[in-house]
Design a protein around this motif. Structure first.
Motif, PDB file in Angstrom:
ATOM      1  N   ILE A 150       0.852  -1.185   0.000  1.00 46.59           N
ATOM      2  CA  ILE A 150       0.000   0.000   0.000  1.00 46.59           C
ATOM      3  C   ILE A 150       0.891   1.239   0.000  1.00 46.59           C
ATOM      4  CG2 ILE A 150      -1.772   1.289   1.246  1.00 46.59           C
ATOM      5  CD1 ILE A 150      -2.679  -1.354   2.493  1.00 46.59           C
ATOM      6  N   GLU A 151       0.794   2.026  -1.055  1.00 44.87           N
ATOM      7  CA  GLU A 151       1.608   3.231  -1.196  1.00 44.87           C
ATOM      8  C   GLU A 151       0.904   4.402  -0.501  1.00 44.87           C
ATOM      9  OE1 GLU A 151       4.423   3.186  -3.075  1.00 44.87           O
ATOM     10  OE2 GLU A 151       4.231   1.433  -4.366  1.00 44.87           O
ATOM     11  N   ILE A 152       1.643   5.155   0.318  1.00 49.40           N
ATOM     12  CA  ILE A 152       1.069   6.295   1.041  1.00 49.40           C
ATOM     13  C   ILE A 152       1.839   7.556   0.680  1.00 49.40           C
ATOM     14  CG2 ILE A 152       0.508   7.261   3.294  1.00 49.40           C
ATOM     15  CD1 ILE A 152       0.332   4.449   4.385  1.00 49.40           C
ATOM     16  N   TYR A 153       1.107   8.534   0.160  1.00 53.42           N
ATOM     17  CA  TYR A 153       1.711   9.798  -0.265  1.00 53.42           C
ATOM     18  C   TYR A 153       1.085  10.951   0.518  1.00 53.42           C
ATOM     19  CZ  TYR A 153       3.211   7.084  -4.338  1.00 53.42           C
ATOM     20  OH  TYR A 153       3.764   6.140  -5.177  1.00 53.42           O
ATOM     21  N   CYS A 154       1.899  11.639   1.308  1.00 53.20           N
ATOM     22  CA  CYS A 154       1.495  12.910   1.899  1.00 53.20           C
ATOM     23  C   CYS A 154       1.994  14.019   0.979  1.00 53.20           C
ATOM     24  CB  CYS A 154       2.104  13.084   3.289  1.00 53.20           C
ATOM     25  SG  CYS A 154       1.500  11.898   4.496  1.00 53.20           S
ATOM     26  N   LEU A 155       1.134  14.973   0.702  1.00 57.09           N
ATOM     27  CA  LEU A 155       1.456  16.021  -0.258  1.00 57.09           C
ATOM     28  C   LEU A 155       1.619  17.363   0.452  1.00 57.09           C
ATOM     29  CD1 LEU A 155      -1.202  14.858  -2.821  1.00 57.09           C
ATOM     30  CD2 LEU A 155       1.265  14.648  -3.106  1.00 57.09           C
ATOM     31  N   ALA A 156       2.559  18.159  -0.023  1.00 59.84           N
ATOM     32  CA  ALA A 156       2.777  19.494   0.526  1.00 59.84           C
ATOM     33  C   ALA A 156       1.671  20.440   0.065  1.00 59.84           C
ATOM     34  CB  ALA A 156       4.146  20.017   0.103  1.00 59.84           C
ATOM     35  N   ASP A 157       1.639  21.628   0.638  1.00 63.45           N
ATOM     36  CA  ASP A 157       0.664  22.625   0.209  1.00 63.45           C
ATOM     37  C   ASP A 157       1.129  23.293  -1.079  1.00 63.45           C
ATOM     38  OD1 ASP A 157       1.770  25.639   1.261  1.00 63.45           O
ATOM     39  OD2 ASP A 157       2.646  23.868   2.189  1.00 63.45           O
ATOM     40  N   ILE A 158       0.214  23.959  -1.754  1.00 64.24           N
ATOM     41  CA  ILE A 158       0.455  24.473  -3.099  1.00 64.24           C
ATOM     42  C   ILE A 158       1.563  25.510  -3.131  1.00 64.24           C
ATOM     43  CG2 ILE A 158      -1.172  26.419  -3.162  1.00 64.24           C
ATOM     44  CD1 ILE A 158      -0.919  23.637  -5.829  1.00 64.24           C
ATOM     45  N   ASN A 159       1.813  26.194  -2.014  1.00 67.03           N
ATOM     46  CA  ASN A 159       2.892  27.183  -1.972  1.00 67.03           C
ATOM     47  C   ASN A 159       4.271  26.561  -2.124  1.00 67.03           C
ATOM     48  OD1 ASN A 159       1.309  29.517  -1.669  1.00 67.03           O
ATOM     49  ND2 ASN A 159       1.107  29.168   0.531  1.00 67.03           N
ATOM     50  N   LYS A 160       4.372  25.249  -1.941  1.00 68.36           N
ATOM     51  CA  LYS A 160       5.659  24.562  -2.084  1.00 68.36           C
ATOM     52  C   LYS A 160       5.862  24.012  -3.492  1.00 68.36           C
ATOM     53  CE  LYS A 160       6.177  23.641   2.815  1.00 68.36           C
ATOM     54  NZ  LYS A 160       4.923  24.222   3.300  1.00 68.36           N
ATOM     55  N   GLY A 161       5.044  24.450  -4.419  1.00 66.62           N
ATOM     56  CA  GLY A 161       5.272  24.120  -5.827  1.00 66.62           C
ATOM     57  C   GLY A 161       5.120  22.645  -6.127  1.00 66.62           C
ATOM     58  N   ASP A 162       6.128  22.070  -6.778  1.00 65.84           N
ATOM     59  CA  ASP A 162       6.034  20.690  -7.244  1.00 65.84           C
ATOM     60  C   ASP A 162       5.864  19.684  -6.114  1.00 65.84           C
ATOM     61  OD1 ASP A 162       6.267  21.528  -9.858  1.00 65.84           O
ATOM     62  OD2 ASP A 162       8.436  21.197  -9.968  1.00 65.84           O
ATOM     63  N   ALA A 163       6.247  20.037  -4.891  1.00 64.62           N
ATOM     64  CA  ALA A 163       6.066  19.126  -3.752  1.00 64.62           C
ATOM     65  C   ALA A 163       4.593  18.913  -3.429  1.00 64.62           C
ATOM     66  CB  ALA A 163       6.799  19.662  -2.524  1.00 64.62           C
ATOM     67  N   ALA A 164       3.726  19.737  -3.993  1.00 62.25           N
ATOM     68  CA  ALA A 164       2.282  19.593  -3.787  1.00 62.25           C
ATOM     69  C   ALA A 164       1.643  18.629  -4.772  1.00 62.25           C
ATOM     70  CB  ALA A 164       1.599  20.956  -3.897  1.00 62.25           C
ATOM     71  N   ILE A 165       2.422  18.109  -5.712  1.00 66.27           N
ATOM     72  CA  ILE A 165       1.867  17.330  -6.825  1.00 66.27           C
ATOM     73  C   ILE A 165       2.462  15.928  -6.854  1.00 66.27           C
ATOM     74  CG2 ILE A 165       1.581  17.225  -9.328  1.00 66.27           C
ATOM     75  CD1 ILE A 165       0.233  19.661  -8.149  1.00 66.27           C
ATOM     76  N   GLU A 166       1.623  14.938  -7.122  1.00 68.54           N
ATOM     77  CA  GLU A 166       2.076  13.616  -7.541  1.00 68.54           C
ATOM     78  C   GLU A 166       1.303  13.246  -8.796  1.00 68.54           C
ATOM     79  OE1 GLU A 166       4.512  11.875  -6.742  1.00 68.54           O
ATOM     80  OE2 GLU A 166       4.981  12.095  -4.617  1.00 68.54           O
ATOM     81  N   LEU A 167       2.002  12.614  -9.735  1.00 69.51           N
ATOM     82  CA  LEU A 167       1.391  12.177 -10.979  1.00 69.51           C
ATOM     83  C   LEU A 167       1.394  10.649 -11.041  1.00 69.51           C
ATOM     84  CD1 LEU A 167       3.185  14.692 -13.356  1.00 69.51           C
ATOM     85  CD2 LEU A 167       0.871  14.878 -12.447  1.00 69.51           C
ATOM     86  N   PHE A 168       0.320  10.086 -11.575  1.00 71.70           N
ATOM     87  CA  PHE A 168       0.175   8.634 -11.622  1.00 71.70           C
ATOM     88  C   PHE A 168      -0.292   8.182 -12.999  1.00 71.70           C
ATOM     89  CE2 PHE A 168      -0.480   9.943  -7.251  1.00 71.70           C
ATOM     90  CZ  PHE A 168       0.291   9.038  -6.531  1.00 71.70           C
ATOM     91  N   ARG A 169       0.174   7.022 -13.373  1.00 72.21           N
ATOM     92  CA  ARG A 169      -0.282   6.352 -14.591  1.00 72.21           C
ATOM     93  C   ARG A 169      -1.085   5.124 -14.179  1.00 72.21           C
ATOM     94  NH1 ARG A 169       2.440   1.998 -17.483  1.00 72.21           N
ATOM     95  NH2 ARG A 169       1.567   1.749 -19.580  1.00 72.21           N
ATOM     96  N   VAL A 170      -2.215   4.916 -14.818  1.00 68.27           N
ATOM     97  CA  VAL A 170      -3.035   3.734 -14.576  1.00 68.27           C
ATOM     98  C   VAL A 170      -2.946   2.849 -15.808  1.00 68.27           C
ATOM     99  CG1 VAL A 170      -5.317   2.852 -14.006  1.00 68.27           C
ATOM    100  CG2 VAL A 170      -4.577   5.069 -13.102  1.00 68.27           C
ATOM    101  N   THR A 171      -2.472   1.640 -15.610  1.00 67.43           N
ATOM    102  CA  THR A 171      -2.271   0.717 -16.720  1.00 67.43           C
ATOM    103  C   THR A 171      -3.587   0.047 -17.105  1.00 67.43           C
ATOM    104  OG1 THR A 171      -1.806  -1.188 -15.296  1.00 67.43           O
ATOM    105  CG2 THR A 171       0.050   0.262 -15.853  1.00 67.43           C
ATOM    106  N   PRO A 172      -3.640  -0.589 -18.260  1.00 71.07           N
ATOM    107  CA  PRO A 172      -4.881  -1.254 -18.681  1.00 71.07           C
ATOM    108  C   PRO A 172      -5.396  -2.302 -17.702  1.00 71.07           C
ATOM    109  CG  PRO A 172      -3.413  -0.988 -20.553  1.00 71.07           C
ATOM    110  CD  PRO A 172      -2.627  -0.578 -19.334  1.00 71.07           C
ATOM    111  N   ASP A 173      -4.493  -2.898 -16.901  1.00 74.03           N
ATOM    112  CA  ASP A 173      -4.945  -3.897 -15.928  1.00 74.03           C
ATOM    113  C   ASP A 173      -5.239  -3.290 -14.555  1.00 74.03           C
ATOM    114  OD1 ASP A 173      -2.407  -3.337 -15.062  1.00 74.03           O
ATOM    115  OD2 ASP A 173      -1.657  -5.396 -15.157  1.00 74.03           O
ATOM    116  N   GLY A 174      -5.261  -1.959 -14.460  1.00 72.61           N
ATOM    117  CA  GLY A 174      -5.656  -1.296 -13.222  1.00 72.61           C
ATOM    118  C   GLY A 174      -4.537  -1.009 -12.247  1.00 72.61           C
ATOM    119  N   GLU A 175      -3.296  -1.274 -12.632  1.00 74.80           N
ATOM    120  CA  GLU A 175      -2.172  -0.966 -11.748  1.00 74.80           C
ATOM    121  C   GLU A 175      -1.960   0.555 -11.714  1.00 74.80           C
ATOM    122  OE1 GLU A 175       2.612  -1.921 -11.242  1.00 74.80           O
ATOM    123  OE2 GLU A 175       1.475  -2.782 -12.908  1.00 74.80           O
ATOM    124  N   ILE A 176      -1.714   1.100 -10.523  1.00 74.40           N
ATOM    125  CA  ILE A 176      -1.488   2.526 -10.352  1.00 74.40           C
ATOM    126  C   ILE A 176      -0.002   2.742 -10.108  1.00 74.40           C
ATOM    127  CG2 ILE A 176      -2.058   4.595  -9.014  1.00 74.40           C
ATOM    128  CD1 ILE A 176      -4.660   3.189  -8.182  1.00 74.40           C
TER     129      ILE A 176
END
Length: 277
Positions: free
Chosen positions: A245-271
Protein backbone atom coordinates in the motif's frame (compact mmCIF):
# COMPACT_ATOMS: atom_id res chain seq x y z
CA UNK A 1 7.89 12.60 -23.27
CA UNK A 2 6.18 9.58 -21.74
CA UNK A 3 4.98 6.72 -23.87
CA UNK A 4 1.50 5.36 -23.20
CA UNK A 5 -0.65 2.57 -24.54
CA UNK A 6 -4.10 3.06 -25.97
CA UNK A 7 -5.92 2.14 -22.77
CA UNK A 8 -3.82 3.63 -19.99
CA UNK A 9 -4.35 7.11 -18.56
CA UNK A 10 -2.87 9.62 -16.13
CA UNK A 11 -4.19 11.46 -13.11
CA UNK A 12 -2.73 13.86 -10.58
CA UNK A 13 -3.02 14.26 -6.82
CA UNK A 14 -2.74 17.72 -5.28
CA UNK A 15 -2.06 18.83 -1.70
CA UNK A 16 -3.71 21.67 0.19
CA UNK A 17 -4.67 24.41 -2.28
CA UNK A 18 -6.00 27.03 0.16
CA UNK A 19 -7.99 28.84 -2.52
CA UNK A 20 -5.07 29.26 -4.93
CA UNK A 21 -6.79 27.58 -7.84
CA UNK A 22 -4.78 29.27 -10.56
CA UNK A 23 -1.49 28.18 -9.00
CA UNK A 24 -2.77 24.61 -9.03
CA UNK A 25 -3.81 24.83 -12.67
CA UNK A 26 -0.45 26.33 -13.68
CA UNK A 27 1.53 23.60 -11.90
CA UNK A 28 -0.50 20.79 -13.41
CA UNK A 29 -0.45 22.33 -16.88
CA UNK A 30 3.31 22.69 -16.65
CA UNK A 31 3.73 18.98 -15.98
CA UNK A 32 1.30 18.03 -18.72
CA UNK A 33 3.35 20.04 -21.19
CA UNK A 34 6.70 18.80 -19.92
CA UNK A 35 5.72 15.12 -19.97
CA UNK A 36 3.52 15.26 -23.05
CA UNK A 37 0.50 13.79 -21.30
CA UNK A 38 -3.14 14.71 -20.76
CA UNK A 39 -4.57 14.27 -17.28
CA UNK A 40 -7.84 12.38 -17.06
CA UNK A 41 -8.73 13.90 -13.67
CA UNK A 42 -7.29 15.42 -10.50
CA UNK A 43 -7.77 14.29 -6.89
CA UNK A 44 -7.37 16.88 -4.13
CA UNK A 45 -6.85 16.05 -0.44
CA UNK A 46 -8.76 18.85 1.29
CA UNK A 47 -8.25 22.47 2.29
CA UNK A 48 -9.30 23.22 -1.25
CA UNK A 49 -11.15 26.33 -0.01
CA UNK A 50 -13.74 26.95 -2.74
CA UNK A 51 -14.89 30.29 -1.33
CA UNK A 52 -17.46 31.82 -3.65
CA UNK A 53 -17.61 35.17 -1.85
CA UNK A 54 -16.87 36.89 1.45
CA UNK A 55 -19.87 35.27 3.14
CA UNK A 56 -18.28 31.84 2.63
CA UNK A 57 -15.15 33.00 4.45
CA UNK A 58 -17.21 33.64 7.57
CA UNK A 59 -18.05 29.93 7.79
CA UNK A 60 -14.43 28.73 7.58
CA UNK A 61 -12.52 27.78 10.71
CA UNK A 62 -9.20 29.64 10.58
CA UNK A 63 -7.43 32.61 12.14
CA UNK A 64 -8.53 35.89 10.57
CA UNK A 65 -5.18 36.42 8.84
CA UNK A 66 -5.71 33.21 6.84
CA UNK A 67 -9.26 34.02 5.74
CA UNK A 68 -8.52 35.04 2.17
CA UNK A 69 -10.95 34.77 -0.69
CA UNK A 70 -8.54 33.31 -3.22
CA UNK A 71 -9.43 33.03 -6.89
CA UNK A 72 -12.25 30.47 -6.79
CA UNK A 73 -14.81 33.25 -7.52
CA UNK A 74 -13.31 33.50 -11.04
CA UNK A 75 -14.09 29.81 -11.58
CA UNK A 76 -17.50 29.99 -9.92
CA UNK A 77 -18.49 32.87 -12.21
CA UNK A 78 -17.02 31.00 -15.23
CA UNK A 79 -14.43 33.65 -15.98
CA UNK A 80 -11.96 30.79 -15.73
CA UNK A 81 -12.35 27.05 -16.19
CA UNK A 82 -10.70 23.93 -14.79
CA UNK A 83 -9.14 21.99 -17.70
CA UNK A 84 -9.82 18.64 -15.98
CA UNK A 85 -12.37 17.20 -13.56
CA UNK A 86 -11.29 18.07 -9.99
CA UNK A 87 -12.53 15.81 -7.18
CA UNK A 88 -11.89 17.11 -3.66
CA UNK A 89 -12.64 16.20 -0.06
CA UNK A 90 -13.02 18.62 2.83
CA UNK A 91 -10.18 19.61 5.13
CA UNK A 92 -10.26 21.67 8.30
CA UNK A 93 -10.22 24.99 6.41
CA UNK A 94 -13.29 24.95 4.18
CA UNK A 95 -16.45 27.06 3.70
CA UNK A 96 -18.62 24.49 5.43
CA UNK A 97 -21.60 26.84 5.38
CA UNK A 98 -21.51 26.02 1.65
CA UNK A 99 -20.16 22.46 1.51
CA UNK A 100 -22.17 21.09 4.42
CA UNK A 101 -25.29 21.49 2.31
CA UNK A 102 -23.98 18.53 0.29
CA UNK A 103 -22.90 15.85 2.83
CA UNK A 104 -23.09 13.17 0.14
CA UNK A 105 -21.15 15.24 -2.37
CA UNK A 106 -22.11 17.50 -5.23
CA UNK A 107 -20.90 18.97 -8.50
CA UNK A 108 -20.38 22.59 -7.48
CA UNK A 109 -19.29 24.02 -10.83
CA UNK A 110 -18.27 22.55 -14.18
CA UNK A 111 -15.36 20.13 -13.71
CA UNK A 112 -15.33 20.55 -9.92
CA UNK A 113 -16.84 17.97 -7.58
CA UNK A 114 -17.03 17.88 -3.78
CA UNK A 115 -16.93 14.24 -2.66
CA UNK A 116 -18.87 14.82 0.56
CA UNK A 117 -18.19 13.81 4.15
CA UNK A 118 -17.49 10.20 3.29
CA UNK A 119 -18.08 8.51 -0.03
CA UNK A 120 -17.12 5.88 -2.54
CA UNK A 121 -17.04 6.95 -6.18
CA UNK A 122 -15.99 5.18 -9.35
CA UNK A 123 -13.78 7.60 -11.28
CA UNK A 124 -12.64 6.27 -14.63
CA UNK A 125 -12.85 2.72 -13.34
CA UNK A 126 -11.07 3.39 -10.02
CA UNK A 127 -12.91 3.12 -6.72
CA UNK A 128 -12.00 6.28 -4.79
CA UNK A 129 -13.02 6.33 -1.12
CA UNK A 130 -12.84 9.78 0.48
CA UNK A 131 -13.05 10.94 4.11
CA UNK A 132 -13.35 14.65 4.85
CA UNK A 133 -12.20 16.43 7.99
CA UNK A 134 -9.65 15.83 10.73
CA UNK A 135 -9.64 13.83 13.95
CA UNK A 136 -10.38 15.36 17.34
CA UNK A 137 -10.76 13.02 20.30
CA UNK A 138 -13.44 14.98 22.13
CA UNK A 139 -15.56 15.34 18.96
CA UNK A 140 -15.27 11.81 17.62
CA UNK A 141 -18.39 10.49 19.37
CA UNK A 142 -20.47 13.62 18.73
CA UNK A 143 -22.93 14.40 15.97
CA UNK A 144 -22.15 17.41 13.80
CA UNK A 145 -24.64 20.26 14.01
CA UNK A 146 -26.96 20.80 11.04
CA UNK A 147 -25.50 23.18 8.48
CA UNK A 148 -28.24 25.73 9.18
CA UNK A 149 -26.83 26.08 12.69
CA UNK A 150 -23.42 27.17 11.45
CA UNK A 151 -24.06 30.83 12.22
CA UNK A 152 -24.87 30.00 15.85
CA UNK A 153 -22.13 27.40 16.40
CA UNK A 154 -18.37 27.57 16.31
CA UNK A 155 -17.03 26.91 12.82
CA UNK A 156 -14.76 24.30 14.39
CA UNK A 157 -17.77 22.08 15.05
CA UNK A 158 -17.81 21.21 11.33
CA UNK A 159 -14.16 20.39 10.66
CA UNK A 160 -13.98 16.95 12.28
CA UNK A 161 -14.96 13.48 11.16
CA UNK A 162 -16.82 11.30 13.63
CA UNK A 163 -17.44 7.63 14.37
CA UNK A 164 -20.44 7.50 12.02
CA UNK A 165 -18.21 8.67 9.15
CA UNK A 166 -15.65 5.99 9.96
CA UNK A 167 -18.32 3.29 10.22
CA UNK A 168 -19.66 4.28 6.81
CA UNK A 169 -16.19 4.28 5.27
CA UNK A 170 -15.47 0.80 6.65
CA UNK A 171 -18.46 -0.52 4.70
CA UNK A 172 -16.84 0.47 1.40
CA UNK A 173 -14.98 -2.42 -0.17
CA UNK A 174 -12.42 -2.83 -2.93
CA UNK A 175 -10.97 0.66 -2.60
CA UNK A 176 -8.30 1.49 -5.15
CA UNK A 177 -7.53 4.92 -3.68
CA UNK A 178 -8.16 6.24 -0.17
CA UNK A 179 -8.37 10.04 -0.08
CA UNK A 180 -7.76 11.60 3.34
CA UNK A 181 -7.01 15.03 4.72
CA UNK A 182 -5.59 14.03 8.10
CA UNK A 183 -2.96 11.35 7.49
CA UNK A 184 -2.84 7.88 9.08
CA UNK A 185 -0.83 7.37 12.26
CA UNK A 186 2.49 5.52 12.31
CA UNK A 187 3.56 6.56 8.84
CA UNK A 188 6.01 9.32 9.73
CA UNK A 189 9.28 8.33 11.38
CA UNK A 190 9.56 10.05 14.78
CA UNK A 191 13.02 11.28 13.83
CA UNK A 192 11.56 13.71 11.29
CA UNK A 193 8.55 14.87 13.30
CA UNK A 194 10.51 17.77 14.74
CA UNK A 195 11.50 18.82 11.22
CA UNK A 196 7.87 18.85 10.12
CA UNK A 197 6.68 20.70 13.20
CA UNK A 198 9.44 23.23 12.67
CA UNK A 199 7.77 24.75 9.63
CA UNK A 200 4.32 23.24 9.46
CA UNK A 201 1.34 22.38 11.62
CA UNK A 202 1.97 21.92 15.35
CA UNK A 203 0.80 18.48 16.42
CA UNK A 204 2.58 17.81 19.69
CA UNK A 205 4.09 14.34 19.78
CA UNK A 206 2.21 12.63 16.97
CA UNK A 207 1.27 13.11 13.34
CA UNK A 208 -1.81 11.44 11.94
CA UNK A 209 -4.61 9.54 13.62
CA UNK A 210 -5.48 5.95 14.42
CA UNK A 211 -8.84 5.94 12.61
CA UNK A 212 -7.34 6.96 9.27
CA UNK A 213 -4.78 4.19 9.82
CA UNK A 214 -7.60 1.74 10.60
CA UNK A 215 -9.21 2.56 7.25
CA UNK A 216 -5.92 1.82 5.50
CA UNK A 217 -5.67 -1.54 7.27
CA UNK A 218 -9.30 -2.52 6.58
CA UNK A 219 -9.91 -1.15 3.09
CA UNK A 220 -6.49 -2.15 1.73
CA UNK A 221 -6.35 0.49 -1.00
CA UNK A 222 -3.58 0.44 -3.55
CA UNK A 223 -2.77 4.09 -2.90
CA UNK A 224 -3.43 6.47 0.02
CA UNK A 225 -3.33 10.23 -0.61
CA UNK A 226 -3.36 12.79 2.21
CA UNK A 227 -2.39 16.35 3.07
CA UNK A 228 -2.77 18.61 6.12
CA UNK A 229 0.86 18.54 7.31
CA UNK A 230 2.09 20.74 4.43
CA UNK A 231 5.01 18.37 3.92
CA UNK A 232 5.78 15.88 1.17
CA UNK A 233 6.37 12.41 2.51
CA UNK A 234 6.23 8.92 1.04
CA UNK A 235 6.08 5.55 2.71
CA UNK A 236 4.48 2.19 2.13
CA UNK A 237 2.92 -0.63 4.12
CA UNK A 238 3.24 -4.32 3.27
CA UNK A 239 0.23 -6.30 4.45
CA UNK A 240 0.24 -9.84 5.86
CA UNK A 241 -0.78 -11.17 2.45
CA UNK A 242 2.09 -9.26 0.82
CA UNK A 243 0.09 -6.39 -0.67
CA UNK A 244 1.96 -3.12 -0.95
CA UNK A 245 0.00 0.00 0.00
CA UNK A 246 1.61 3.23 -1.20
CA UNK A 247 1.07 6.30 1.04
CA UNK A 248 1.71 9.80 -0.26
CA UNK A 249 1.49 12.91 1.90
CA UNK A 250 1.46 16.02 -0.26
CA UNK A 251 2.78 19.49 0.53
CA UNK A 252 0.66 22.62 0.21
CA UNK A 253 0.46 24.47 -3.10
CA UNK A 254 2.89 27.18 -1.97
CA UNK A 255 5.66 24.56 -2.08
CA UNK A 256 5.27 24.12 -5.83
CA UNK A 257 6.03 20.69 -7.24
CA UNK A 258 6.07 19.13 -3.75
CA UNK A 259 2.28 19.59 -3.79
CA UNK A 260 1.87 17.33 -6.82
CA UNK A 261 2.08 13.62 -7.54
CA UNK A 262 1.39 12.18 -10.98
CA UNK A 263 0.17 8.63 -11.62
CA UNK A 264 -0.28 6.35 -14.59
CA UNK A 265 -3.03 3.73 -14.58
CA UNK A 266 -2.27 0.72 -16.72
CA UNK A 267 -4.88 -1.25 -18.68
CA UNK A 268 -4.94 -3.90 -15.93
CA UNK A 269 -5.66 -1.30 -13.22
CA UNK A 270 -2.17 -0.97 -11.75
CA UNK A 271 -1.49 2.53 -10.35
CA UNK A 272 2.10 3.62 -10.98
CA UNK A 273 3.76 6.79 -9.76
CA UNK A 274 5.18 8.78 -12.68
CA UNK A 275 8.87 9.34 -12.09
CA UNK A 276 9.96 12.81 -13.15
CA UNK A 277 13.38 14.43 -13.23
Amino acid sequence: MLQSTTNDFYFAAVGDVHGQMQNMVKLLSKWESRLGIKLAFVLQVGDFEPHRHEADLSTMSAPTKYKKLGDFPDYYSEKKFFPWPIYFIGGNHEPYGFLEQFPKGQKIINNCYYLGRVSSNIIKGLNVVGLSGIYQKDKFHSLRPHFLEIYTKSNKEYIYFNEDDIAQAIDYKNADILLLHDCPSEIVNPSIIAEIIGFSIKYGDEIGNEFARMLVDLLLPKVVLCGHIHYKHYTHIVTSDNRKIEIYCLADINKGDAAIELFRVTPDGEIQKVLVD
